[in-house]
Design a protein around this motif. Structure first.
Motif, PDB file in Angstrom:
ATOM      1  N   HIS A  57      27.958  -7.652  28.805  1.00 39.56           N
ATOM      2  CA  HIS A  57      27.531  -6.270  27.824  1.00 39.56           C
ATOM      3  C   HIS A  57      27.245  -4.859  28.265  1.00 39.56           C
ATOM      4  N   SER A  59      25.999  -1.136  26.615  1.00 44.04           N
ATOM      5  CA  SER A  59      25.372  -0.085  25.988  1.00 44.04           C
ATOM      6  C   SER A  59      25.530   1.465  26.370  1.00 44.04           C
ATOM      7  N   GLY A  65      23.898   0.691  30.108  1.00 42.09           N
ATOM      8  CA  GLY A  65      23.465  -0.635  30.618  1.00 42.09           C
ATOM      9  C   GLY A  65      24.216  -1.501  30.543  1.00 42.09           C
ATOM     10  N   LEU A  66      23.584  -2.787  31.323  1.00 41.10           N
ATOM     11  CA  LEU A  66      24.692  -3.490  31.440  1.00 41.10           C
ATOM     12  C   LEU A  66      23.932  -4.868  31.718  1.00 41.10           C
ATOM     13  N   ARG A  67      24.771  -5.479  31.304  1.00 42.79           N
ATOM     14  CA  ARG A  67      24.178  -7.473  30.204  1.00 42.79           C
ATOM     15  C   ARG A  67      24.694  -8.290  30.584  1.00 42.79           C
ATOM     16  N   ASP A  69      25.133 -13.051  31.056  1.00 46.77           N
ATOM     17  CA  ASP A  69      25.297 -13.763  30.614  1.00 46.77           C
ATOM     18  C   ASP A  69      25.705 -15.114  31.675  1.00 46.77           C
ATOM     19  N   GLU A  89      20.191 -14.480  32.913  1.00 49.07           N
ATOM     20  CA  GLU A  89      20.277 -13.598  32.245  1.00 49.07           C
ATOM     21  C   GLU A  89      20.300 -11.768  33.139  1.00 49.07           C
ATOM     22  N   ASP A  91      19.593  -7.922  33.053  1.00 45.01           N
ATOM     23  CA  ASP A  91      19.733  -6.322  32.577  1.00 45.01           C
ATOM     24  C   ASP A  91      19.749  -5.368  33.115  1.00 45.01           C
ATOM     25  N   VAL A  92      20.392  -4.499  33.269  1.00 47.37           N
ATOM     26  CA  VAL A  92      19.926  -3.398  34.014  1.00 47.37           C
ATOM     27  C   VAL A  92      20.339  -1.846  33.630  1.00 47.37           C
ATOM     28  N   GLY A  93      19.971  -0.899  33.325  1.00 45.19           N
ATOM     29  CA  GLY A  93      20.273   0.269  32.987  1.00 45.19           C
ATOM     30  C   GLY A  93      19.909   1.515  33.557  1.00 45.19           C
ATOM     31  N   TYR A 111      15.699  -6.581  33.627  1.00 48.46           N
ATOM     32  CA  TYR A 111      15.406  -7.894  33.963  1.00 48.46           C
ATOM     33  C   TYR A 111      15.619  -8.638  33.916  1.00 48.46           C
TER      34      TYR A 111
END
Length: 319
Positions: A57, A59, A65-67, A69, A89, A91-93, A111
């Motif tokens: 994902h 953003s 951002g990049l997430r 999974d 998971e 998650d970083v932006g 995260y």
């Protein structure tokens, strides 16, 4: 003069808006999931291991951002079917405007959840964490030029926060028979900024068959990190250990350590200030300095004081 300033401001604003617009448009039009196959193929070519990923994902503005999974990296050949590493998971932006305008890397909250590492060493000594380089990687690589290094330099590093939930590391040495499991690792840290303290808290459970011990470990403090000067501090440090097992005196012990710790990498000096250890009915206080770290001639100095205690009670507590 005022007219020239206005023109320059309008031009700069237009450029910034154009750059941000291009980045946003690329992020909106770019389908990262379409490249999962190519990414996996490149990883397998470089490492010889299979990479699988769930959804990716992206953003956009104000944070790019990049997430990711459900990602996993396969094990080395001859080490079984279970993956070498997997992540539930990640998650970083990165904030765009500070990076584009001031060359300042401002990262949002990082995260990471469900990280598992399976480390194994065979009886022959071969370890699954050693990556075998491909022939292309083994060749000489061109060094970055001074100009390219300067282009990649950043003014400062800024992280809004770090959170790691339910991580685990499992180690099995078939040569010695030793097994170590670190489970339920959790870390929460506040803003990490140059010259400012960062509050942190960790907790995890560690188990070992040799020595036979299981321990619940909790720690907290205020970390101050200066990478450019190689100086590191932890203020108001607190470490709590609840241990049990055949290798633990009397089968079960509780210990607590508090104080301030600092380390100067350039000078090779570490300071342990106002340290207090509570263990088996005793309280030990110390202010110790370690010198010449890394030279092979380690020296230490400083007072150590033990409060009045009952030797009989302490020996009974230690079994």
């Amino acid at each position: 003069m005022n007219k020239l300033v206005k023109i320059l401001l309008v031009a700069v604003t237009a450029v910034v808006v154009l750059v941000v617009g291009v980045v946003v448009a690329l992020a909106l039009l770019f389908n990262a999931n379409a490249y999962r196959g190519e990414i996996a193929a490149r990883v397998e070519k470089a490492t010889g291991r299979t990479l699988t990923m769930g959804s990716i994902h992206l953003s956009v503005f104000p944070t790019l951002g990049l997430r990711l999974d459900n990602a996993s990296l396969g094990n080395a050949k001859g080490f079984g079917e279970h993956p070498f590493a997997k992540v539930g998971e990640a998650d970083v932006g990165v904030r765009l405007l500070p990076l584009l305008m001031h060359r300042r890397l401002e990262i949002g909250s990082v995260y990471l959840s469900g990280l598992t590492l399976n480390l194994e060493r065979k009886a022959s000594g071969q370890a699954n964490w050693v990556l075998v380089k491909s022939p292309a990687q083994s060749g000489a690589r061109a060094r970055p030029t001074e100009e390219s290094s300067r282009d990649l330099s950043l003014a400062a590093l800024d992280v809004a926060g770090i959170k790691i939930e339910d991580a685990a590391i499992r180690y099995h040495d078939l040569k010695t028979g030793r097994e170590v499991d670190l489970n339920h690792f959790n870390l929460s840290a506040g803003a990490l900024r140059p010259g400012k303290p960062c509050a942190f808290r960790t907790s995890f459970v560690v188990w070992s068959n040799h020595p036979a011990v299981r321990a619940q470990i909790n720690s907290s403090g205020q970390a101050l990190i200066d990478l450019s000067a190689s100086r590191y501090q932890v203020r108001d440090y607190s470490l709590g250990v609840d241990a049990s097992g055949a290798a633990v005196p009397a089968g079960k012990q509780t210990a607590k350590l508090t104080g301030d710790i600092s380390y100067d990498g350039r000078a090779g000096v570490a300071q342990f200030k106002d340290m207090t250890l509570h263990l088996a009915g005793t309280s030990t206080h110390a202010n110790i300095q370690l010198r010449d770290i890394g030279t092979g001639h380690l020296a230490w100095s400083g007072p150590i004081k033990i409060d009045r205690f009952s030797p009989r009670d302490t020996l009974d507590a230690l079994g």
